[in-house]
Design an enzyme around this catalytic site. Structure first.
Site, PDB file in Angstrom:
ATOM      1  N   ARG A   1      69.983  30.407 -38.495  1.00 61.81           N
ATOM      2  CA  ARG A   1      71.049  29.526 -38.985  1.00 61.81           C
ATOM      3  C   ARG A   1      70.778  29.092 -40.430  1.00 61.81           C
ATOM      4  O   ARG A   1      71.414  29.558 -41.361  1.00 61.81           O
ATOM      5  CB  ARG A   1      71.196  28.305 -38.062  1.00 61.81           C
ATOM      6  CG  ARG A   1      72.534  27.548 -38.224  1.00 61.81           C
ATOM      7  CD  ARG A   1      72.585  26.621 -39.435  1.00 61.81           C
ATOM      8  NE  ARG A   1      71.611  25.550 -39.392  1.00 61.81           N
ATOM      9  CZ  ARG A   1      71.446  24.656 -40.370  1.00 61.81           C
ATOM     10  NH1 ARG A   1      72.182  24.729 -41.477  1.00 61.81           N
ATOM     11  NH2 ARG A   1      70.520  23.726 -40.294  1.00 61.81           N
ATOM     12  N   ASP A   2      69.804  28.244 -40.611  1.00 59.68           N
ATOM     13  CA  ASP A   2      69.529  27.714 -41.946  1.00 59.68           C
ATOM     14  C   ASP A   2      69.070  28.814 -42.893  1.00 59.68           C
ATOM     15  O   ASP A   2      69.336  28.772 -44.096  1.00 59.68           O
ATOM     16  CB  ASP A   2      68.470  26.609 -41.844  1.00 59.68           C
ATOM     17  CG  ASP A   2      68.504  25.658 -43.026  1.00 59.68           C
ATOM     18  OD1 ASP A   2      69.399  25.789 -43.880  1.00 59.68           O
ATOM     19  OD2 ASP A   2      67.637  24.773 -43.099  1.00 59.68           O
TER      20      ASP A   2
ATOM     21  N   HIS B   1      61.544  18.710 -40.837  1.00 60.77           N
ATOM     22  CA  HIS B   1      62.197  19.880 -41.447  1.00 60.77           C
ATOM     23  C   HIS B   1      61.910  19.834 -42.945  1.00 60.77           C
ATOM     24  O   HIS B   1      62.371  18.923 -43.643  1.00 60.77           O
ATOM     25  CB  HIS B   1      63.700  19.781 -41.166  1.00 60.77           C
ATOM     26  CG  HIS B   1      64.533  20.871 -41.772  1.00 60.77           C
ATOM     27  ND1 HIS B   1      65.098  21.872 -41.010  1.00 60.77           N
ATOM     28  CD2 HIS B   1      64.929  21.109 -43.051  1.00 60.77           C
ATOM     29  CE1 HIS B   1      65.812  22.665 -41.798  1.00 60.77           C
ATOM     30  NE2 HIS B   1      65.708  22.230 -43.044  1.00 60.77           N
TER      31      HIS B   1
ATOM     32  N   HIS C   1      61.506  21.928 -46.849  1.00 61.68           N
ATOM     33  CA  HIS C   1      61.775  23.054 -47.735  1.00 61.68           C
ATOM     34  C   HIS C   1      60.666  23.113 -48.781  1.00 61.68           C
ATOM     35  O   HIS C   1      59.990  22.114 -49.057  1.00 61.68           O
ATOM     36  CB  HIS C   1      63.145  22.896 -48.401  1.00 61.68           C
ATOM     37  CG  HIS C   1      64.298  23.131 -47.466  1.00 61.68           C
ATOM     38  ND1 HIS C   1      65.082  24.263 -47.526  1.00 61.68           N
ATOM     39  CD2 HIS C   1      64.770  22.396 -46.442  1.00 61.68           C
ATOM     40  CE1 HIS C   1      66.003  24.197 -46.579  1.00 61.68           C
ATOM     41  NE2 HIS C   1      65.842  23.080 -45.901  1.00 61.68           N
TER      42      HIS C   1
ATOM     43  N   CYS D   1      69.957  25.079 -48.479  1.00 61.66           N
ATOM     44  CA  CYS D   1      71.265  24.507 -48.167  1.00 61.66           C
ATOM     45  C   CYS D   1      72.283  24.864 -49.249  1.00 61.66           C
ATOM     46  O   CYS D   1      72.048  24.597 -50.435  1.00 61.66           O
ATOM     47  CB  CYS D   1      71.156  22.980 -48.055  1.00 61.66           C
ATOM     48  SG  CYS D   1      72.727  22.152 -47.764  1.00 61.66           S
TER      49      CYS D   1
ATOM     50  N   ASN E   1      63.173  27.325 -46.528  1.00 59.41           N
ATOM     51  CA  ASN E   1      62.433  26.486 -45.589  1.00 59.41           C
ATOM     52  C   ASN E   1      60.961  26.865 -45.586  1.00 59.41           C
ATOM     53  O   ASN E   1      60.579  27.954 -45.997  1.00 59.41           O
ATOM     54  CB  ASN E   1      62.976  26.701 -44.174  1.00 59.41           C
ATOM     55  CG  ASN E   1      64.402  26.231 -44.009  1.00 59.41           C
ATOM     56  OD1 ASN E   1      64.648  25.098 -43.650  1.00 59.41           O
ATOM     57  ND2 ASN E   1      65.349  27.117 -44.267  1.00 59.41           N
TER      58      ASN E   1
END
Length: 303
Positions: free
Chosen positions: A13-14, A205, A207, A238, A247
């Site tokens: 997803r990300d 989470h 990055h 993002c 990430n």
């Protein structure tokens, strides 16, 4: 036996949402299968957002019914609102995540709502998900710094986390969306969250924009966090947060955790195969901080 450190793989997803080249449904399923073969048991497979806003996620409705090994793998999906939740329910999704940015401007750029409106939307979505017997978690995004408004107060993050818990969220994910955090900030905030909610309800989470992601993971581990979002090969970024890099790489977190005595349940050699699958999808080389060493220890054909 549950692992000591839980790896929630967000690459599908990300990691894929900001890719320019179209990724096929079969390609996504191939990557997810490779991750599962490596021992990944928590996967964020897609999001039910507007296809116009995030074209790469347009096939999520078709993806979820085809996901493999649903009895042993816990899949989650990002939903932006009640409409997204309806689509998730139709696809038989069992766990959903809402995203609440910590600043007005980021919420407006991301979902065209101000902070108060986003709180209301996330609250309604979480409550509706729980009524549907779905597991619900909430992300507090730009939890350390916003690309538009600068530094974010920890008190703001804690207030938003409390509101989401009150709404019925079963997990809070503290997200360094643009990779601006440092370990001196991360440790105290994560420690406070752990004291309030417990290690089974808090995850992180990160990055790697400034190269601190792995250090921030370690600061979180020292604070008691035991679940982390990671992305295979360091994929990600993002599309609504200028300057956000990938990430933290799954392989970096797994290798660090295992060498420090924690069990992750992930086979690093097979994870290298998953990285290769991701590279074939996106068309360029991937890898985190440990890539050069891993390449010598676990060579992959064609890599």
């Amino acid at each position: 036996m549950m692992p000591d450190i839980l790896i929630n793989e967000v690459g599908p997803r990300d990691g894929l949402q900001s890719q320019h080249a179209a990724i096929s449904l079969d390609g996504k399923l191939t990557l997810i299968r490779a991750l599962i073969e490596a021992g990944i048991r928590w996967v964020e497979a897609g999001s039910f957002v507007s296809p116009k806003a995030v074209p790469q996620m347009a096939d999520t409705d078709q993806l979820y019914p085809q996901l493999p090994d649903t009895d042993h793998v816990q899949y989650s999906a990002l939903v932006p609102n009640l409409r997204g939740l309806e689509r998730a329910q139709a696809a038989d999704v069992r766990e959903v995540a809402v995203v609440l940015s910590a600043t007005d401007t980021m919420n407006k750029r991301n979902i065209n709502l101000d902070l108060a409106q986003t709180i209301a939307s996330c609250t309604a979505t979480i409550k509706a998900a729980r009524q549907l017997s779905m597991r619900a978690k909430a992300y507090v995004a730009v939890a350390f710094e916003c690309p538009y408004e600068g530094r974010v107060s920890p008190d703001t993050v804690l207030m938003l986390a409390e509101l989401m818990m009150d709404a019925g969220a079963q997990e809070i994910v503290i997200a360094d969306t643009i990779g601006a955090a440092n370990p001196a900030q991360v440790g105290p905030l994560m420690g406070t969250c752990i004291k309030r909610y417990g290690a089974d309800r808090v995850s992180a989470h990160f990055h790697d924009t400034r190269g601190f992601a792995l250090a921030n993971v370690w600061a979180s581990i020292e604070a008691g966090v035991r679940k982390f979002d990671t992305s295979v090969g360091g994929l990600g970024g993002c599309p609504f947060a200028p300057g956000a890099a990938g990430n933290v790489a799954t392989e970096d977190v797994v290798l660090m955790a295992e060498q420090c005595g924690f069990r992750t349940g992930v086979d690093i050699a097979r994870l290298r195969e998953a990285i290769k699958s991701a590279e074939l999808l996106v068309g360029y080389s991937l890898g985190g901080r440990t890539t050069r060493w891993l390449n010598t220890q676990f060579p992959v054909a064609g890599a």
